[in-house]
Enzyme design. Structure first.
Site, short mmCIF file in Angstrom:
data_model
loop_
_atom_site.label_atom_id
_atom_site.label_comp_id
_atom_site.label_asym_id
_atom_site.label_seq_id
_atom_site.Cartn_x
_atom_site.Cartn_y
_atom_site.Cartn_z
N TYR A 6 25.83 12.71 68.94
CA TYR A 6 25.62 11.27 68.80
C TYR A 6 24.44 10.91 67.90
CZ TYR A 6 22.19 12.34 72.44
OH TYR A 6 21.18 12.89 73.16
N GLY A 7 23.63 11.89 67.50
CA GLY A 7 22.40 11.56 66.77
C GLY A 7 22.22 12.34 65.50
N THR A 8 21.18 13.15 65.44
CA THR A 8 20.78 13.82 64.20
C THR A 8 21.74 14.92 63.75
OG1 THR A 8 19.34 15.31 65.45
CG2 THR A 8 18.33 13.31 64.51
N LEU A 9 22.73 15.27 64.58
CA LEU A 9 23.75 16.25 64.16
C LEU A 9 24.98 15.59 63.53
CD1 LEU A 9 23.50 18.57 67.27
CD2 LEU A 9 23.11 19.30 64.91
N GLU A 69 18.41 21.90 71.26
CA GLU A 69 18.47 20.73 72.14
C GLU A 69 17.72 20.97 73.46
OE1 GLU A 69 19.43 17.93 71.09
OE2 GLU A 69 20.79 18.34 69.45
#
Length: 113
Positions: A6-9, A69
């Site tokens: 959902y974010g930086t990936l 993570e």
């Protein structure tokens, strides 16, 4: 193995390179999560629908991402997606920063670390 990010990936974000050899299955919305951003994005249990990208990854890629993570304070949890069960990294601590009402990290101007 499937993961939901959902974010930086996500595509176009700083850590997407970790997924360069993984198969993109598509986008989905995961019920029961809110999104906060305070430099990093945080998915926390809530009332919204979090926008995610779902990928099939090999064991080596999963282990590399999971290590990053978990070391950052997130925990892996199983979630249902329209592509089947997937791992999402949830923030179980008090979130900081701004709550993103759209629950979509694309709506955030990422300022980096």
């Amino acid at each position: 193995m499937r993961i939901a990010v959902y974010g930086t990936l996500r595509k176009g974000k700083p850590l997407h390179g970790y997924l360069r050899e993984s198969k993109f299955l598509g986008e989905d919305r995961i019920e029961g999560y809110d999104l906060y951003v305070d430099v990093l994005p945080y998915a926390v249990k809530g009332n919204g629908e979090l926008k995610v990208e779902v990928y099939t990854v090999d064991e080596e890629t999963f282990e590399r991402i999971n290590r990053i993570e978990v070391n950052a304070g997130y925990i892996p949890v199983d979630v249902n997606t329209k592509f089947g069960r997937a791992i999402l990294w949830e923030w179980v601590h008090e979130p900081g920063g701004e709550k993103i009402e759209s629950r979509d990290f694309d709506d955030v101007e990422f300022k980096g670390w």
